[in-house]
Enzyme design. Structure first.
Site, PDB file in Angstrom:
ATOM      1  N   ALA A 111      60.030  56.731  69.633  1.00  0.00           N
ATOM      2  CA  ALA A 111      60.242  58.146  69.313  1.00  0.00           C
ATOM      3  C   ALA A 111      60.008  59.009  70.548  1.00  0.00           C
ATOM      4  O   ALA A 111      60.843  59.852  70.908  1.00  0.00           O
ATOM      5  CB  ALA A 111      59.330  58.572  68.178  1.00  0.00           C
TER       6      ALA A 111
ATOM      7  N   SER B 164      54.282  50.996  65.887  1.00  0.00           N
ATOM      8  CA  SER B 164      54.940  50.776  67.173  1.00  0.00           C
ATOM      9  C   SER B 164      56.075  51.761  67.408  1.00  0.00           C
ATOM     10  O   SER B 164      56.526  51.946  68.545  1.00  0.00           O
ATOM     11  CB  SER B 164      55.502  49.346  67.219  1.00  0.00           C
ATOM     12  OG  SER B 164      56.450  49.143  66.196  1.00  0.00           O
ATOM     13  N   LYS B 165      56.551  52.417  66.349  1.00  0.00           N
ATOM     14  CA  LYS B 165      57.682  53.333  66.475  1.00  0.00           C
ATOM     15  C   LYS B 165      57.326  54.604  67.244  1.00  0.00           C
ATOM     16  O   LYS B 165      58.228  55.322  67.688  1.00  0.00           O
ATOM     17  CB  LYS B 165      58.232  53.676  65.092  1.00  0.00           C
ATOM     18  CG  LYS B 165      58.793  52.477  64.334  1.00  0.00           C
ATOM     19  CD  LYS B 165      59.947  51.804  65.061  1.00  0.00           C
ATOM     20  CE  LYS B 165      60.575  50.702  64.222  1.00  0.00           C
ATOM     21  NZ  LYS B 165      61.712  50.054  64.889  1.00  0.00           N
ATOM     22  N   ASP B 166      56.042  54.879  67.418  1.00  0.00           N
ATOM     23  CA  ASP B 166      55.654  56.006  68.277  1.00  0.00           C
ATOM     24  C   ASP B 166      56.261  55.841  69.669  1.00  0.00           C
ATOM     25  O   ASP B 166      56.658  56.819  70.315  1.00  0.00           O
ATOM     26  CB  ASP B 166      54.126  56.071  68.434  1.00  0.00           C
ATOM     27  CG  ASP B 166      53.422  56.637  67.222  1.00  0.00           C
ATOM     28  OD1 ASP B 166      54.104  56.932  66.219  1.00  0.00           O
ATOM     29  OD2 ASP B 166      52.189  56.777  67.280  1.00  0.00           O
TER      30      ASP B 166
END
Length: 346
Positions: free
Chosen positions: A52, A47-49
């Protein structure tokens, strides 16, 4: 006339719009309908895409980031990977301060993606000069032309999920979601998603997941930061030894705490029963569903969405290693699963 080639311009166009998958076998005996938002389908497998790309593009719009600059961040691994991936495409350098609790798999992946990695001791206080928070701040100050993402205290972390994850879940459930279950680390995922869903329907219950050894659950209930709650634990990317401003506690209705051992076994159970090879925090998230169910949180009409944050490949040396599980004492009379025997034919 030649037909147009249908291709994405870069890997960044694949971020978001992850699938919602109904859970079937692992939910036997539970009351309600359960669906997983599987963030491993992002190109960076977490989910950090979302944060970012969103934070970097906001910095570009504001003119504080230009090609050749350096991105500095504190990470348990996933945000770092996503930042390194986006940096490659957009032409930035990437420096990461990583917790020593992060799996070797994650750290190796970060180096493979071209990031410069500083591994910092996990079990020190947040204000210790060796903590990954303070190491990242120092690296930012020492690096000319750098920006510090600072995901724990960056409201853009919340905004990214408010603009993407929340609307996706609302659309995928046709507005029929009754409960959201999500882990809380920086708090961006649960806060941003919950903010959007609560605006659409204030009756949706937001159920947070915390870890034993973390301060978040007690802070939510009492607004007291209790250092006596803090002790070492193994789950990465869940819970905190500080209070992140990227967590909006007001949109969260209730927390439960999960153990390292239960979360590890539940992640392995998801693989064996649902074919979903997901990470440690995904195991924690579904373990929380089991606990909320025991408390009578759900009814037969409940439509529960749980966010599975990342992919199991980042935990091969941890929860998917029988050796590691044995070293932690996680195989016992209750959880006595044995690995599949490997037969070598000569």
């Amino acid at each position: 006339m030649a037909k147009e080639i249908k291709a994405n311009h870069s890997i960044l166009e694949l971020i978001g719009n992850t699938p919602l998958i109904k859970l079937n076998k692992i939910t036997d005996g539970l009351v309600g309908n359960f669906y997983a938002k599987v963030e491993a389908f992002n190109p960076g497998h977490s989910s950090k895409d979302r944060i970012a790309l969103y934070i970097i593009e906001e910095a570009e719009k504001r003119g504080i980031l230009k090609p050749g600059d350096t991105i500095v961040e504190t990470t348990s691994g996933n945000t770092g990977f996503s930042l390194a991936m986006v940096s490659i495409i957009k032409g930035y350098e990437c420096i990461l301060a990583v917790s020593s609790k992060s799996s070797k798999d994650k750290i190796d992946m970060l180096r493979t993606m071209g990031a410069k990695v500083y591994v910092c001791p996990a079990h020190v206080s947040a204000d210790d000069e060796r903590s990954y928070y303070n190491v990242a701040k120092r690296l930012h100050e020492e690096t000319k032309g750098s920006i510090y993402i600072n995901q724990y205290f960056n409201d853009l972390n919340i905004d990214a999920h408010y603009k993407t994850t929340g609307p996706e879940i609302w659309e995928q459930t046709n507005g029929q979601i009754t409960h959201l279950v999500a882990c809380s680390g920086t708090g961006g995922t649960i806060s941003g998603t919950a903010k959007y869903l609560k605006e659409m329907n204030p009756n949706i219950k937001i159920l947070g997941v915390d870890a034993y050894g973390s301060v978040l659950k007690k802070y939510h209930e009492t607004k007291e930061f209790d250092t006596a709650e803090i002790y070492p634990y193994r789950i990465e990317g869940l819970g905190k030894n500080l209070i992140p401003t990227a967590t909006d506690f007001d949109v969260i209705d209730k927390f439960t705490k999960v153990s390292d051992e239960d979360s590890a076994h539940t992640a392995r159970e998801l693989a064996k029963k649902e074919g979903l090879f997901v990470g440690y925090t995904s195991g924690a998230a579904f373990q929380a569903i089991k606990q909320f169910a025991e408390e009578g949180e759900f009814t037969k009409n409940s439509n529960v969405v749980v966010i599975f944050p990342d992919h199991g490949s980042r935990y091969m040396s941890k929860i998917y290693s029988d050796e590691w599980m044995s070293e932690q004492g996680f195989f016992d009379s209750v959880n006595n699963e044995e690995s599949q025997k490997i037969e070598i034919i000569k």
